[in-house]
Structure formats: C-alpha cells, structure tokens
Design a protein around this motif. Sequence first.
Motif, PDB file in Angstrom:
ATOM      1  N   LYS A   1      30.259  26.778  38.285  1.00 41.94           N
ATOM      2  CA  LYS A   1      31.139  27.422  39.268  1.00 41.94           C
ATOM      3  C   LYS A   1      30.304  28.048  40.382  1.00 41.94           C
ATOM      4  CE  LYS A   1      35.609  27.988  37.400  1.00 41.94           C
ATOM      5  NZ  LYS A   1      35.740  27.708  35.967  1.00 41.94           N
ATOM      6  N   LEU A   2      30.870  28.080  41.586  1.00 44.07           N
ATOM      7  CA  LEU A   2      30.253  28.769  42.727  1.00 44.07           C
ATOM      8  C   LEU A   2      31.253  29.797  43.242  1.00 44.07           C
ATOM      9  CD1 LEU A   2      28.334  29.270  45.110  1.00 44.07           C
ATOM     10  CD2 LEU A   2      29.176  27.168  46.171  1.00 44.07           C
ATOM     11  N   LEU A   3      30.899  31.059  43.094  1.00 46.38           N
ATOM     12  CA  LEU A   3      31.780  32.150  43.538  1.00 46.38           C
ATOM     13  C   LEU A   3      31.070  32.965  44.612  1.00 46.38           C
ATOM     14  CD1 LEU A   3      33.057  33.334  40.016  1.00 46.38           C
ATOM     15  CD2 LEU A   3      34.076  31.645  41.547  1.00 46.38           C
ATOM     16  N   VAL A   4      31.833  33.558  45.506  1.00 46.64           N
ATOM     17  CA  VAL A   4      31.241  34.317  46.617  1.00 46.64           C
ATOM     18  C   VAL A   4      31.768  35.757  46.574  1.00 46.64           C
ATOM     19  CG1 VAL A   4      30.917  34.388  49.126  1.00 46.64           C
ATOM     20  CG2 VAL A   4      31.016  32.175  47.942  1.00 46.64           C
ATOM     21  N   GLY A   5      30.894  36.691  46.891  1.00 48.72           N
ATOM     22  CA  GLY A   5      31.184  38.122  46.695  1.00 48.72           C
ATOM     23  C   GLY A   5      32.230  38.728  47.613  1.00 48.72           C
ATOM     24  N   TYR A   6      33.414  38.160  47.607  1.00 47.13           N
ATOM     25  CA  TYR A   6      34.512  38.715  48.413  1.00 47.13           C
ATOM     26  C   TYR A   6      35.215  39.813  47.613  1.00 47.13           C
ATOM     27  CZ  TYR A   6      34.107  35.059  51.969  1.00 47.13           C
ATOM     28  OH  TYR A   6      33.664  34.250  52.976  1.00 47.13           O
ATOM     29  N   ARG A   7      34.581  40.998  47.594  1.00 44.70           N
ATOM     30  CA  ARG A   7      35.084  42.089  46.743  1.00 44.70           C
ATOM     31  C   ARG A   7      36.475  42.562  47.148  1.00 44.70           C
ATOM     32  NH1 ARG A   7      34.059  46.404  50.060  1.00 44.70           N
ATOM     33  NH2 ARG A   7      32.504  45.889  51.624  1.00 44.70           N
ATOM     34  N   MET A   8      36.848  42.408  48.450  1.00 42.15           N
ATOM     35  CA  MET A   8      38.167  42.896  48.888  1.00 42.15           C
ATOM     36  C   MET A   8      39.311  42.089  48.274  1.00 42.15           C
ATOM     37  SD  MET A   8      37.148  45.409  50.453  1.00 42.15           S
ATOM     38  CE  MET A   8      38.784  46.068  50.736  1.00 42.15           C
ATOM     39  N   HIS A   9      38.996  40.891  47.761  1.00 42.90           N
ATOM     40  CA  HIS A   9      40.053  40.057  47.180  1.00 42.90           C
ATOM     41  C   HIS A   9      40.578  40.637  45.864  1.00 42.90           C
ATOM     42  CE1 HIS A   9      38.830  36.178  49.573  1.00 42.90           C
ATOM     43  NE2 HIS A   9      38.819  37.267  50.306  1.00 42.90           N
ATOM     44  N   PHE A  10      39.930  41.696  45.388  1.00 40.01           N
ATOM     45  CA  PHE A  10      40.371  42.326  44.127  1.00 40.01           C
ATOM     46  C   PHE A  10      40.760  43.793  44.342  1.00 40.01           C
ATOM     47  CE2 PHE A  10      37.071  39.149  43.264  1.00 40.01           C
ATOM     48  CZ  PHE A  10      37.837  38.229  42.558  1.00 40.01           C
ATOM     49  N   GLU A  11      40.807  44.231  45.602  1.00 45.98           N
ATOM     50  CA  GLU A  11      41.029  45.656  45.895  1.00 45.98           C
ATOM     51  C   GLU A  11      42.536  45.942  45.840  1.00 45.98           C
ATOM     52  OE1 GLU A  11      41.771  49.238  47.327  1.00 45.98           O
ATOM     53  OE2 GLU A  11      42.299  47.596  48.704  1.00 45.98           O
ATOM     54  N   PRO A  12      42.938  46.943  45.014  1.00 52.89           N
ATOM     55  CA  PRO A  12      44.367  47.134  44.747  1.00 52.89           C
ATOM     56  C   PRO A  12      45.272  47.370  45.968  1.00 52.89           C
ATOM     57  CG  PRO A  12      43.056  48.337  43.130  1.00 52.89           C
ATOM     58  CD  PRO A  12      42.090  47.812  44.157  1.00 52.89           C
TER      59      PRO A  12
END
Length: 372
Positions: A160-171
Amino acid sequence: MKDTRREFLQKVGVSAVALQLASVTTWAKNAKAEPVYDGPVLRVAILGLGSYATRVAEAMQGCTKAKLVGLISGTPDKLAKWQAKYNIPAKNCYNYQNFDDIKHNPDIDAVYVITPNALHPDFVIRTAKAGKHAISEKPMAANVQQAESMIAACKQAGVKLLVGYRMHFEPKTLEVIRMRKEGELGKIQFFQGLCGFRIGDPKQWRLNKELSGGGSMMDIGIYAVNGSRYMTGEEPIWVTAQETKTDPVKFKDGIDETIQFQFGFPSGATASCLSTYMQNNLDKFFLNGEHGYAEMQPSTNYGPIMGHTNQGELTQPTTVHQAVQMDEFSEIIFHDKQPPVPVDGYEAIKDLKIIAAVYEAAKTGKKVSISV
Ligand code: NAD
C-alpha cells in the motif's frame, strides 16, 4: 481553569504535542471505557528524523493500532538519540546506505518517509522493493512524473502507498464533509481557502527547487488545493492564477512566494484561494452552499481546529492529528478500511496535477483546463 492548567504545563516545559495528548487523555478518561484493542498493530519505521518526524513520533506514543518500532537516518547522532528515547532495538535502525536490508526484517510492516519532498520517491520505491508498505509525507513528490513512479512501484510490489493527509481524519473537518454530503448546506456554490505563513531561513530545503519541487504551493498551498476538493466534493476543471513576488532574492525562479488561484468545478461552483510564504495568520476555509455555510479557522494547522456553521459551533473533539492518522492507516493497511476521504497515491497525485496547472496558469496568465 483550562488556561491556568495550560500555563502551568507550559511553565514546566511540556511540549505542545504532550499538552494535546494530555487533553485528549483527559477527554478519553471522561468518556465511556473503550474495549481494549487486541487487533494487529502496524509496526512503523520512520525515515528522516527532522521536525515533522519528531511530531509524528511523539504523537505515535498515543496510538493503539500503530507503533514506532524502527528508524532510518543519515545522521548517526540523531539515530542514537532517537533510539534511546523511543527504546528502538539496534536491529531496527538503518542508515540510507543499508536501508534496503529492511526487506529481511520481519518486525517492520511499513516505512514512513518524512524527508524533503523530492526525496520521497526514491525512498518510497526502495520501501516498496523491500516489500514494506509505504507512507509518504505530503506533497507525495516534487512533481507528477515522480508520483507516477511511486504508484507504479507500490502496485508492482503489492504494497500500500498512503500519504500523510492528516486532515482527512480530523473530526470537525469530517463533520463539515458529512453536512455537505447529506445536503445540509444545499448545493455548494463557493469555497475559499487561505493558507500561508512567513517562512524563515533562506537556506532551508523548502526554498531549494531541487528538493522542494516549488515554493509555497507545494508546502502550504496544497492544503487549499486538497481542501477545495474534500470540502466541495468535486474535482476542479479549470484554474486561473496570479503570482506576486516581493522578494526575488529569497524566492528564486521556480520558488513561488505568493499565488492566488481560482478553480471552477463541474457543478458551476467556484473556489478562490491564496497560498503564501509571506504572511502569517492565514489558515482559513469557508464553504458556502445555497442553504448554509461552514467556516473554519484554524482549518489545517495542528489544532485545535475551530469552526462554526450556520447551525452553530463545531463541537467535535480535538484530536492529535498524527496519532489518529496512524491508527487509521493501520486499519487501512490491515483491514482495507475505506476512509471518508481517500489517502492513497491516486488521491495524492491529483493535488500534484492541480498544482502543475496552477503554476501553468500563473506563468501564462491563461485559464488552464484540469483533468485529474
Ligand atoms: P525538516 O527539514 O525538519 O526534516 C527533513 C529531514 O530529512 C531531516 O531529518 C533531514 O536530515 C532529512 N534529510 C535527508 N536528506 C536530506 C537532504 N538532502 N536535505 C535536507 N534534509 C534531508 O523538514 P520537515 O518539516 O520535517 O518536512 C519533511 C516532510 O514533511 C516534507 O515533505 C513536508 O512537506 C512534510 N510535512 C508535513 C506536515 C504535515 O502536517 N503533514 C508538516 C510539516 C512537514
């Protein structure tokens, strides 16, 4: 009361991340007891031990589904300090020369590449060839061609290749996306994204095109690009852009200082965005629909994210973004979980294609078509 506690903790030298972790722990203690997690734990090695890696490593101490178990660095001193701090066994520590040996290490599942942008591709490709899942920081590469080679290598290796888009999990962000998806804002008409900060040291890699791939757009403007997509739920089909440069010595050719850009979307909605390395206090999203709106400020920094909509204040919990991201990455890798907004290479390359179109529009002064 909260302010006094914060001041006290700051006086005794507790870092911002620790403070956030403390608040989240308090919140968690007050919430109902969660069942103990007994599923698989994603064993992660961090490559590139710089400032953002430091934040990720601290945040990961609060993860339940992911664990920092390995380190890769070109600086022996740093490696030794981190190894001691996080209790990492020597057999899980590598330098950039012997890194490929990681393929023989059964105790590491994934490598998180947190280096200057242009170095992500080579390290991600080496990670894939070693049969490990790859996590890359954003932007996933310095240009579209590099990003394509990363996607191809991970596909070929079956990782898998994932990219650090942390805002995609921000409530709070997810709540606005939910409201938009469920029609509570009506037909979306407009998005505004303002993203910027005043950059310091003129010698840093962010101002070196070879290492960064570009200027403010690659680093901070990408949040407005990505935000315009997850907020509206559409992909832009055209862009116009205007560049201004007040310091051509610091911001050399190929390093944009400030770009304003406008998108058009298939529905007829439009966006107006600003990306800059010359102004502080720019971290704001505004989404307008026929029946409602959402306004977030700050909208993408490490938090707390704050915002309100026409229905009132957004009250979803404050989280440590990097901890939630890594727990969610564990679910994506082990259980194929589909996050509400994707975080894979196919998603991330779209931002690079759009940024390339922004650059072309700024350079030519023309309206440029986009097809992602
Ligand atoms: P940094 O300069 O603090 O750290 C970069 C690390 O890479 C250092 O440890 C450095 O030693 C290492 N490195 C290896 N080869 C290098 C080389 N040739 N030149 C310079 N450094 C080299 O940078 P950072 O702020 O940690 O950013 C790293 C990555 O993380 C970037 O891609 C950046 O966009 C991303 N980032 C993401 C977020 C986020 O919120 N998701 C925040 C900050 C940075």
